[in-house]
Design a protein around this motif. Sequence first.
Motif, mmCIF file in Angstrom:
data_model
loop_
_atom_site.group_PDB
_atom_site.id
_atom_site.type_symbol
_atom_site.label_atom_id
_atom_site.label_comp_id
_atom_site.label_asym_id
_atom_site.label_seq_id
_atom_site.Cartn_x
_atom_site.Cartn_y
_atom_site.Cartn_z
ATOM 1 N N ALA A 26 47.277 78.104 98.245
ATOM 2 C CA ALA A 26 47.031 79.126 99.498
ATOM 3 C C ALA A 26 46.566 78.088 100.749
ATOM 4 C CB ALA A 26 45.567 79.771 99.204
ATOM 5 N N ARG A 27 47.528 77.958 101.683
ATOM 6 C CA ARG A 27 47.581 76.962 102.789
ATOM 7 C C ARG A 27 46.473 77.138 103.786
ATOM 8 N NH1 ARG A 27 53.558 74.517 103.035
ATOM 9 N NH2 ARG A 27 53.906 74.523 100.707
ATOM 10 N N GLY A 28 46.241 78.284 104.140
ATOM 11 C CA GLY A 28 45.370 79.028 105.067
ATOM 12 C C GLY A 28 43.827 78.113 105.210
ATOM 13 N N PHE A 29 43.201 77.662 104.312
ATOM 14 C CA PHE A 29 42.147 77.207 104.243
ATOM 15 C C PHE A 29 42.377 75.551 103.823
ATOM 16 C CE2 PHE A 29 42.093 79.338 100.309
ATOM 17 C CZ PHE A 29 41.511 78.275 99.327
ATOM 18 N N LEU A 30 43.196 75.241 103.608
ATOM 19 C CA LEU A 30 43.662 74.000 102.866
ATOM 20 C C LEU A 30 43.031 72.747 103.681
ATOM 21 C CD1 LEU A 30 44.946 72.741 100.450
ATOM 22 C CD2 LEU A 30 47.037 72.436 101.716
ATOM 23 N N LEU A 31 43.100 72.744 104.945
ATOM 24 C CA LEU A 31 42.752 71.459 105.914
ATOM 25 C C LEU A 31 41.171 71.634 105.647
ATOM 26 C CD1 LEU A 31 43.277 68.983 107.236
ATOM 27 C CD2 LEU A 31 43.340 70.691 109.511
ATOM 28 N N LYS A 32 40.482 72.542 105.934
ATOM 29 C CA LYS A 32 39.044 72.732 105.648
ATOM 30 C C LYS A 32 38.655 72.097 104.394
ATOM 31 C CE LYS A 32 38.888 76.484 109.096
ATOM 32 N NZ LYS A 32 38.475 77.793 109.194
ATOM 33 N N MET A 33 39.259 72.613 103.234
ATOM 34 C CA MET A 33 38.755 72.460 101.816
ATOM 35 C C MET A 33 39.161 70.673 101.800
ATOM 36 S SD MET A 33 37.738 74.714 100.259
ATOM 37 C CE MET A 33 37.741 73.897 98.437
ATOM 38 N N ILE A 34 40.012 70.282 102.333
ATOM 39 C CA ILE A 34 40.243 68.684 101.953
ATOM 40 C C ILE A 34 39.173 67.958 102.770
ATOM 41 C CG2 ILE A 34 41.863 67.143 102.957
ATOM 42 C CD1 ILE A 34 44.011 68.953 102.193
ATOM 43 N N ALA A 70 36.095 68.905 103.658
ATOM 44 C CA ALA A 70 34.816 69.011 103.174
ATOM 45 C C ALA A 70 34.958 68.109 101.697
ATOM 46 C CB ALA A 70 34.655 70.457 102.794
ATOM 47 N N GLY A 71 35.972 68.343 100.925
ATOM 48 C CA GLY A 71 36.133 67.574 99.969
ATOM 49 C C GLY A 71 36.063 66.044 99.850
ATOM 50 N N LEU A 72 36.678 65.487 101.200
ATOM 51 C CA LEU A 72 36.667 63.902 101.368
ATOM 52 C C LEU A 72 35.088 63.529 101.585
ATOM 53 C CD1 LEU A 72 39.743 63.430 103.347
ATOM 54 C CD2 LEU A 72 39.440 62.330 101.026
ATOM 55 N N VAL A 73 34.599 64.337 102.647
ATOM 56 C CA VAL A 73 33.146 63.880 102.905
ATOM 57 C C VAL A 73 32.075 63.996 101.622
ATOM 58 C CG1 VAL A 73 31.233 64.858 104.357
ATOM 59 C CG2 VAL A 73 33.375 64.850 105.292
ATOM 60 N N PHE A 74 32.308 65.030 101.058
ATOM 61 C CA PHE A 74 31.284 65.322 99.944
ATOM 62 C C PHE A 74 31.569 64.505 98.598
ATOM 63 C CE2 PHE A 74 30.206 68.614 102.684
ATOM 64 C CZ PHE A 74 28.755 68.596 102.461
ATOM 65 N N ALA A 75 32.876 63.915 98.614
ATOM 66 C CA ALA A 75 33.143 63.015 97.351
ATOM 67 C C ALA A 75 32.707 61.458 97.661
ATOM 68 C CB ALA A 75 34.803 62.848 97.496
ATOM 69 N N ALA A 76 32.555 61.314 99.130
ATOM 70 C CA ALA A 76 31.853 60.149 99.430
ATOM 71 C C ALA A 76 30.320 60.250 99.383
ATOM 72 C CB ALA A 76 32.185 59.641 100.869
#
Length: 122
Positions: A69-77, A79-85
């Motif tokens: 589902a590409r609609g929210f992909l960039l937002k998820m990526i 958020a994932g990068l920030v919170f992974a750090a």
Amino acid sequence: MMEIGLYLLIGVISGTISGMGLGGGTVLIPALTLLAGTQQQAAQSLNLLVFIPTAAIALVVHVRNGDVARGFLLKMILAGLVFAAIGSFIALKLEAELLRRIFGGFLLIVGVSEFFKKQEES
């Protein structure tokens, strides 16, 4: 030789689960800590290294099948990068035993919620 077989078995199972999009770390981390005697932080770090190639391969397959589902992909990526750090910094500061308990609690919550989750219609 037995040790190589153990790591191979752990890799096969966690890789298969990763390919399904279910999170191979749910198998890899407990297997490394319980069966191979790896410290919690080291197991979680190794999981991240294993995750990169397995996720890349699984992503290609799922994109080709039209399952992303590409609609929210960039937002998820993002958020994932920030919170992974953030999570990485926190994990490095925690004692191994506390980190193990937090991870175990997380797995328990996910397992119980999946057990009681109603099956969606296809």
